[in-house]
Scaffold this motif. Structure first.
Motif, short mmCIF file in Angstrom:
data_model
loop_
_atom_site.label_atom_id
_atom_site.label_comp_id
_atom_site.label_asym_id
_atom_site.label_seq_id
_atom_site.Cartn_x
_atom_site.Cartn_y
_atom_site.Cartn_z
N SER A 133 7.54 12.30 -3.53
CA SER A 133 6.23 12.90 -3.31
C SER A 133 5.26 11.89 -2.71
N LEU A 134 5.44 10.60 -3.04
CA LEU A 134 4.59 9.56 -2.45
C LEU A 134 4.89 9.40 -0.96
N MET A 135 6.18 9.35 -0.62
CA MET A 135 6.56 9.12 0.77
C MET A 135 6.18 10.27 1.70
N LYS A 136 5.96 11.45 1.13
CA LYS A 136 5.50 12.56 1.96
C LYS A 136 4.15 12.27 2.60
N ASN A 137 3.40 11.35 2.01
CA ASN A 137 2.04 11.06 2.49
C ASN A 137 2.01 9.98 3.57
N PHE A 138 3.14 9.33 3.83
CA PHE A 138 3.16 8.20 4.76
C PHE A 138 4.14 8.43 5.90
N SER A 139 3.70 8.07 7.10
CA SER A 139 4.60 7.96 8.26
C SER A 139 4.46 6.55 8.81
N LEU A 165 0.83 -1.21 0.00
CA LEU A 165 0.00 0.00 0.00
C LEU A 165 0.86 1.26 0.00
N SER A 166 2.02 1.20 0.65
CA SER A 166 2.92 2.36 0.72
C SER A 166 4.04 2.29 -0.30
N ARG A 167 4.00 1.29 -1.17
CA ARG A 167 4.94 1.06 -2.25
C ARG A 167 6.38 0.85 -1.79
N PHE A 168 6.55 0.10 -0.72
CA PHE A 168 7.87 -0.42 -0.42
C PHE A 168 8.23 -1.48 -1.47
N TRP A 169 7.22 -2.16 -1.96
CA TRP A 169 7.35 -3.06 -3.09
C TRP A 169 6.29 -2.68 -4.12
N ASP A 170 6.49 -3.14 -5.35
CA ASP A 170 5.47 -3.00 -6.38
C ASP A 170 4.68 -4.30 -6.49
N VAL A 171 3.39 -4.18 -6.72
CA VAL A 171 2.54 -5.37 -6.85
C VAL A 171 2.88 -6.10 -8.15
N SER A 225 -3.58 -3.13 -8.90
CA SER A 225 -3.10 -1.76 -8.73
C SER A 225 -3.42 -1.25 -7.33
N VAL A 226 -2.58 -0.30 -6.88
CA VAL A 226 -2.79 0.39 -5.61
C VAL A 226 -2.87 1.88 -5.94
N THR A 227 -3.89 2.55 -5.41
CA THR A 227 -4.05 3.97 -5.68
C THR A 227 -4.10 4.77 -4.39
N LEU A 228 -3.63 6.00 -4.47
CA LEU A 228 -3.73 6.97 -3.38
C LEU A 228 -4.37 8.23 -3.97
N GLY A 229 -5.52 8.61 -3.42
CA GLY A 229 -6.21 9.77 -3.95
C GLY A 229 -6.65 9.61 -5.39
N GLY A 230 -6.93 8.37 -5.79
CA GLY A 230 -7.39 8.11 -7.15
C GLY A 230 -6.29 7.96 -8.18
N ARG A 231 -5.02 8.13 -7.79
CA ARG A 231 -3.89 7.97 -8.71
C ARG A 231 -3.05 6.77 -8.31
N ARG A 232 -2.61 6.01 -9.31
CA ARG A 232 -1.75 4.86 -9.02
C ARG A 232 -0.49 5.32 -8.29
N VAL A 233 -0.07 4.54 -7.31
CA VAL A 233 1.12 4.93 -6.55
C VAL A 233 2.34 5.02 -7.47
N GLN A 234 2.34 4.26 -8.59
CA GLN A 234 3.46 4.34 -9.53
C GLN A 234 3.49 5.67 -10.27
N ASP A 235 2.36 6.40 -10.28
CA ASP A 235 2.32 7.70 -10.96
C ASP A 235 3.07 8.77 -10.17
N TYR A 236 3.23 8.53 -8.87
CA TYR A 236 3.91 9.49 -8.01
C TYR A 236 5.43 9.31 -8.13
N SER A 237 6.16 10.41 -8.01
CA SER A 237 7.59 10.25 -7.74
C SER A 237 7.72 9.67 -6.34
N MET A 238 8.79 8.94 -6.09
CA MET A 238 8.92 8.26 -4.80
C MET A 238 8.92 9.26 -3.65
#
Length: 582
Positions: free
Chosen positions: A410-416, A385-391, A395-408
């Motif tokens: 910008s994606l990690m800014k959303n997770f603690s 879900l947090s893209r430590f690995w790729d499925v 598909s896994v999405t955050l806010g309606g966008r695939r996590v692969q669409d994010y730069s790493m």
């Protein structure tokens, strides 16, 4: 040899590569100034011999000319040597530093599966031993070999100005010397890989021994583990000695050829003088040149055998840098919301499927608890879900966008994350908390620590927030480490919080403070938690039960208890465990 030199220069980044290229150019001038000594000696010897033979008087002009050439040679050689050495040293150490940083950055974007397949010892060996060899030893080896070749070539050129026949003798000796040098490097090739691998094994085994020292002592395996470590060290000793022994015979032959070349120059020079085809002054100069040529050959040849170790070290570093990273070249996206969805996702380690056709929806600002037997895939699902690995599929999405669409980034800014096993760095407590926000002020650190219920115990430490803790936080209790980890997550202030059994190993005395810290951390956040304790699960907005990588139950606490499935049995077993008394 030249392919190794080219590989090493290409390994360096542009700035450092230019320093090495510049040092080679300066080295040419250095060799020229060193070769000027031949001219200074030639002027002096010719003046003395012509005076003795009565051909011309010996004047102070000859002395001053010889002295002037020698002073120019000395000053030029000293200046160029200093510039050359500084550029080589800066290039070597900065290459070492930049490659360590580059490897560290590269590791950030490798799939987590890479770290399961490769031991910490291997990565540590590359970033310590290998980089140290490249930054220190390799730099000297490469530049010594290069300088030795330049010096030899320029000395032969200078000899050619005096007598082309002696230059041919010197060239033949140089060619034979290089041929033997090539044989020596080929001979070393078979054992140099073993030597580098053995160095890596020593680091791996020492780390393993130190990290597992508590278990080794607890199970009385000290002797056995010490024996294994000693065997690794003994093999490393044998590998290093073996590499030296491979070099010794050919190295001695190389030295013999260099000396024989000098002797040949002497003999031919004397022969040409005796048959009248060479002047006495030139003969004397050639005798001196024979010693200078030997020194230059020795400079280049003595280090050439180590070029194979340089080659392997570069390959080992490139082996990590060439590992394919996850696709991190996405967009810098700020999601409109923080809904998380997994749509029919699959994931496998090698051929073993861990997550099987999982579909899950986690609305923004809700709490989702993931429970299930050990090995059911709970942690893996969170990592996907947090893209430590790729499925592997889905598909896994955050806010309606695939996590692969994010730069790493910008994606990690959303997770603690707050993990069961917290890692703290050997640094001050303040810097460990600021890891979540390096630009934070001291006041912000204190505020986060208070929210995480760790301000009071930090204040009691000898240096407060400036107290340096041991690597991994070994000087703190489990509960204290967890609360600092939560303070770090509070400092990052990400909208999605993943708690991986954060309270599993906490004693009852710390549990209350820890739960308060978690409540502060998760306020108005999207929370995904893996938990075994009933009190951390029952109030979740939804509970997901995993078994063998599949979702077998899903709902609220009351619903799942009524269903009488895995979750209900989980609750019953926990109640029995809590009620059990000694």
């Amino acid at each position: 040899m030249f392919d190794t030199l080219i590989k090493f220069f290409n390994f360096c980044n542009a700035e450092n590569r230019h320093k090495f290229y510049g040092s080679i150019i300066v080295g040419i001038f250095n060799s020229f100034f060193m070769a000027l000594r031949i001219g200074a000696m030639a002027v002096m010897l010719q003046g003395v011999i012509r005076h003795v033979q009565g051909e011309a008087p010996f004047t102070m002009d000859t002395v001053w000319l010889s002295l002037g050439i020698m002073v120019a040679s000395l000053i030029g050689a000293t200046v160029t040597k200093r510039v050359m050495s500084m550029w080589q040293t800066e290039g070597g150490y900065r290459t070492c530093a930049s490659k360590r940083i580059e490897i560290a950055e590269h590791l950030r974007y490798l799939p987590m599966g890479y770290f399961n397949k490769n031991s910490l010892g291997y990565i540590t060996s590359v970033t310590t031993n290998t980089m140290e060899q490249l930054g220190d030893v390799a730099t000297r080896v490469v530049m010594m070999v290069t300088q030795g070749i330049l010096d030899t070539v320029l000395i032969i050129v200078m000899i050619a100005f005096f007598d082309w026949r002696i230059a041919i003798v010197a060239t033949i000796g140089f060619a034979i010397f290089q041929f033997i040098n090539t044989l020596m490097r080929m001979n070393v090739r078979a054992v140099s890989h073993e030597k580098v691998e053995s160095d890596s094994k020593v680091v791996e085994k020492v780390l393993e021994y130190i990290q597992g020292i508590a278990e080794v002592k607890a199970y009385n395996m000290t002797g056995k583990r010490s024996k294994e470590l000693n065997e690794i060290i003994d093999r490393n000793t044998s590998a290093n000695i073996g590499m030296e022994l491979k070099c010794v015979p050919l190295s001695n032959l190389q030295t013999f050829v260099a000396k024989l070349t000098g002797v040949a120059i002497m003999m031919f020079s004397i022969h040409f003088y005796l048959n009248g085809s060479m002047e006495l002054a030139n003969c004397a100069v050639m005798l001196v040149c024979s010693f200078m040529l030997f020194a230059a050959l020795e400079l280049g040849g003595s280090y050439a055998a180590l070029l194979r170790a340089v080659d392997i070290s570069v390959n080992r570093a490139n082996d990590i840098l060439n590992k394919p990273t996850m696709d991190i070249d996405g967009e810098d996206i700020a999601p409109a919301n923080h809904d998380i969805k997994a749509d029919t996702i699959d994931f496998a380690y090698d051929k073993r499927k861990i997550i099987d056709n999982v579909t899950l929806s986690i609305p923004e600002k809700t709490t989702t608890a993931i429970v299930g037997p050990s090995g059911s895939g709970k942690t893996t699902l969170c990592h996907l879900l947090s893209r430590f690995w790729d499925v592997n599929a889905g598909s896994v999405t955050l806010g309606g966008r695939r996590v692969q669409d994010y730069s790493m980034d910008s994606l990690m800014k959303n997770f603690s994350f707050v993990f069961q096993n917290v890692y703290l760095f050997r640094d001050t407590i303040e810097n460990n908390i600021k890891f979540g926000n390096p630009s934070a002020t001291h006041e912000q650190v204190v505020e986060a620590a208070k929210k995480a219920c760790c301000h009071d115990f930090i204040e009691k430490l000898p240096d407060g927030y400036n107290t340096v803790i041991g690597e991994g936080g070994a000087s703190l209790s489990g509960g204290e480490r967890q609360r600092i980890s939560i303070a770090r997550a509070i400092m990052k202030d990400s909208p999605v919080i993943i708690l991986d059994e954060a309270t599993a190993n906490v004693d009852p005395e710390n549990e209350r403070d820890l739960m308060l810290a978690i409540q502060e951390l998760t306020r108005e956040k999207t929370v995904i938690m893996i938990a075994h304790r009933l009190k951390t699960v029952r109030h979740a907005d939804q509970i997901v039960v995993l078994d063998k990588g599949r979702i077998v139950e899903q709902g609220k606490h009351e619903e799942l208890v009524k269903n009488g499935g895995i979750y209900a049995r989980f609750i019953d077993s926990r109640r029995e465990a809590v009620s059990w008394k000694l």
